[in-house]
Design a protein around this motif. Sequence first.
Motif, PDB file in Angstrom:
ATOM      1  N   UNK A 167       0.854  -1.185   0.000  1.00  0.00           N
ATOM      2  CA  UNK A 167       0.000   0.000   0.000  1.00  0.00           C
ATOM      3  C   UNK A 167       0.892   1.237   0.000  1.00  0.00           C
ATOM      4  N   UNK A 168       0.521   2.197  -0.838  1.00  0.00           N
ATOM      5  CA  UNK A 168       1.238   3.480  -0.893  1.00  0.00           C
ATOM      6  C   UNK A 168       0.339   4.572  -0.332  1.00  0.00           C
ATOM      7  N   UNK A 169       0.799   5.182   0.778  1.00  0.00           N
ATOM      8  CA  UNK A 169       0.085   6.303   1.397  1.00  0.00           C
ATOM      9  C   UNK A 169       0.638   7.581   0.770  1.00  0.00           C
ATOM     10  N   UNK A 170      -0.138   8.192  -0.088  1.00  0.00           N
ATOM     11  CA  UNK A 170       0.357   9.298  -0.901  1.00  0.00           C
ATOM     12  C   UNK A 170       0.714  10.515  -0.055  1.00  0.00           C
ATOM     13  N   UNK A 171      -0.031  10.790   0.991  1.00  0.00           N
ATOM     14  CA  UNK A 171       0.189  12.013   1.782  1.00  0.00           C
ATOM     15  C   UNK A 171       1.549  12.006   2.467  1.00  0.00           C
ATOM     16  N   UNK A 172       2.019  10.836   2.861  1.00  0.00           N
ATOM     17  CA  UNK A 172       3.311  10.724   3.555  1.00  0.00           C
ATOM     18  C   UNK A 172       4.370  10.041   2.715  1.00  0.00           C
ATOM     19  N   UNK A 173       4.007   9.607   1.494  1.00  0.00           N
ATOM     20  CA  UNK A 173       4.909   8.873   0.596  1.00  0.00           C
ATOM     21  C   UNK A 173       5.484   7.646   1.312  1.00  0.00           C
ATOM     22  N   UNK A 174       4.624   6.949   2.051  1.00  0.00           N
ATOM     23  CA  UNK A 174       5.040   5.776   2.811  1.00  0.00           C
ATOM     24  C   UNK A 174       4.550   4.513   2.118  1.00  0.00           C
ATOM     25  N   UNK A 175       5.407   3.498   2.069  1.00  0.00           N
ATOM     26  CA  UNK A 175       5.072   2.197   1.482  1.00  0.00           C
ATOM     27  C   UNK A 175       4.982   1.155   2.588  1.00  0.00           C
ATOM     28  N   UNK A 176       3.911   0.340   2.527  1.00  0.00           N
ATOM     29  CA  UNK A 176       3.717  -0.731   3.499  1.00  0.00           C
ATOM     30  C   UNK A 176       3.644  -2.042   2.727  1.00  0.00           C
ATOM     31  N   UNK A 177       4.477  -3.025   3.105  1.00  0.00           N
ATOM     32  CA  UNK A 177       4.497  -4.327   2.452  1.00  0.00           C
ATOM     33  C   UNK A 177       3.919  -5.380   3.377  1.00  0.00           C
ATOM     34  N   UNK A 178       3.250  -6.350   2.795  1.00  0.00           N
ATOM     35  CA  UNK A 178       2.757  -7.492   3.564  1.00  0.00           C
ATOM     36  C   UNK A 178       3.848  -8.557   3.649  1.00  0.00           C
ATOM     37  N   UNK A 179       3.636  -9.527   4.565  1.00  0.00           N
ATOM     38  CA  UNK A 179       4.620 -10.602   4.705  1.00  0.00           C
ATOM     39  C   UNK A 179       4.720 -11.421   3.429  1.00  0.00           C
ATOM     40  N   UNK A 180       3.612 -11.528   2.684  1.00  0.00           N
ATOM     41  CA  UNK A 180       3.622 -12.305   1.451  1.00  0.00           C
ATOM     42  C   UNK A 180       4.579 -11.728   0.416  1.00  0.00           C
ATOM     43  N   UNK A 181       4.688 -10.391   0.353  1.00  0.00           N
ATOM     44  CA  UNK A 181       5.575  -9.764  -0.619  1.00  0.00           C
ATOM     45  C   UNK A 181       7.040 -10.039  -0.264  1.00  0.00           C
ATOM     46  N   UNK A 182       7.364  -9.974   1.052  1.00  0.00           N
ATOM     47  CA  UNK A 182       8.725 -10.331   1.465  1.00  0.00           C
ATOM     48  C   UNK A 182       9.022 -11.785   1.104  1.00  0.00           C
ATOM     49  N   UNK A 183       8.027 -12.655   1.311  1.00  0.00           N
ATOM     50  CA  UNK A 183       8.240 -14.084   1.041  1.00  0.00           C
ATOM     51  C   UNK A 183       8.486 -14.326  -0.450  1.00  0.00           C
ATOM     52  N   UNK A 184       7.751 -13.638  -1.327  1.00  0.00           N
ATOM     53  CA  UNK A 184       7.931 -13.816  -2.769  1.00  0.00           C
ATOM     54  C   UNK A 184       9.345 -13.423  -3.191  1.00  0.00           C
ATOM     55  N   UNK A 185       9.891 -12.345  -2.563  1.00  0.00           N
ATOM     56  CA  UNK A 185      11.239 -11.889  -2.902  1.00  0.00           C
ATOM     57  C   UNK A 185      12.317 -12.661  -2.152  1.00  0.00           C
ATOM     58  N   UNK A 186      11.902 -13.606  -1.303  1.00  0.00           N
ATOM     59  CA  UNK A 186      12.881 -14.426  -0.591  1.00  0.00           C
ATOM     60  C   UNK A 186      13.651 -13.664   0.456  1.00  0.00           C
TER      61      UNK A 186
END
Length: 513
Positions: free
Chosen positions: A362-381
């Motif tokens: 998720x990208x929070x536009x107001x703060x330019x912050x990115x939040x990743x789920x555990x699944x995304x970390x797992x896909x990238x190993x």
Amino acid sequence: MIAISIVTYKSLDNYIKEVRAVRHSSDVQEALERLLSSVKDAQIGHFGYQLTRDSTLLLPYHTSVRELPDVLKSLDSLVSDNIEQRQRLDTLKMLIDSQFRIVDEILSNAKQSGLFMDRYETSLIARSVSNMREIRNLGRSFRAAEQRIANERSSTETGMRNIAPVSLLFYGLASLAGIAFLFTRVLDELEKRRRAEDSLRENILTLRTEVGVREFTQKTLRNVIDNSLDCIMAFRAVRDKRNTIVDFEWILANAVSMSSLYASEKTLLGKRLLDVSPETQRDGLFDLYKGVVESGVPSQEERLYSSDTVNTWYNITTVKLEDGFVVTFSDITGQKLQRLLIEEREVLLKDAEQVANMGSWKWIKSTDELIWSDGLYRILGKSSREITPSWNSFLDYVHAEDRPAMRSFLAEVKAVGKAARLEYRVEVNDRIRYLAMILKPIQENELSQPNVLGTVIDVTERKLYENQLKQYTTELKRSNEDLEQFAYVASHDLQEPLRKIRALATWPRRAWH
């Protein structure tokens, strides 16, 4: 005045010390002269005895032997604080001891020898003269060093003697100036006291007003506490002779607290906690209260209280107040159930991502912050400790050939924020994997800026299947082309035999006709 007195005393004390130091140098020189004079007298005495063999001439020698230790001891104590002079004195002692041993040998030899002066005695006299020369040289060095010290101390003493009258005059004038300053300060303080008394009268009037305001504030605060939906109570520690907390005494309770305990303020205040609620010791609350009072560290925890009909969650906040504490019980059952539901949904989403081999961000536009789920970390190993979510983090693992397309895609997402899809390759553990990124803008409320929700799906298996299917299609197409070519060749080769068969089949008929 005390400071001036101390400075004056220090100046006089330093002057006295310098005078004593000058006298000390004089004492050292005097003791040195006595020492050298004693050694000379001893030498003169034994020389006279050598010449005349008159034993009465040895009287100075014997006197020197008897008095010399006291002179050396006195001189040694005088130079005990000067390392260089002590070293010279130690050398001088050795030379003097050597001198007296030589004299003893000369006297002993004179008694035993029948000659007036034999060769051995002549040799001893030569040694004595040489040793005495070293004693004189060392004495001159000792005297010159002490004279330099005396000159320095005398110069310092003279300077301090010249400065002392001026210093005393200055200190006296400074004392008079201090007295004058203090006199003016006393007058100033008297004026300030008068003004302070006037100000005190005004402050008393202001204080009466503030007391009225404080009483009003206390009543208002009491109303606020009584109208609170939370249980608010205050306690004072009860200690034994060893200053150990054994109980707590009620000093305040709001309306909700008294209602929950079925008591009134008159019957509750002053009571002991363990007498009214002994269960607090069984469920650990008493130890919690005790720890807060002894450590001063506030405590906040959530607890579940169950009954036959209902389960209630409370947030218990405990804060130290003097030698006691204030505790607040807040009913958070609704929030707790909502939080448990959210946690259950998060677990469900995490399991769903793992089953579907996908991740989200998720990208929070107001703060330019990115939040990743555990699944995304797992896909990238990788783990969340190895990667900090950022736009560059997406590019770090993208295949070099797909990186320009990904960079343009992300730039468009940040600029436009519209729904989009992109398939790309990544390198994970030295393997190429195919991912599909799907984006969708979301508007969480009317006032906030639209954020972007992204999903990353691992489509490696599907991509490999599609590539295999393409390969099968290509091979099938090539096989069909081969079959068509074979059919064409076969049909062309069979046309001539068929014409001949057709001709033979029609030949008898032509012959009959």
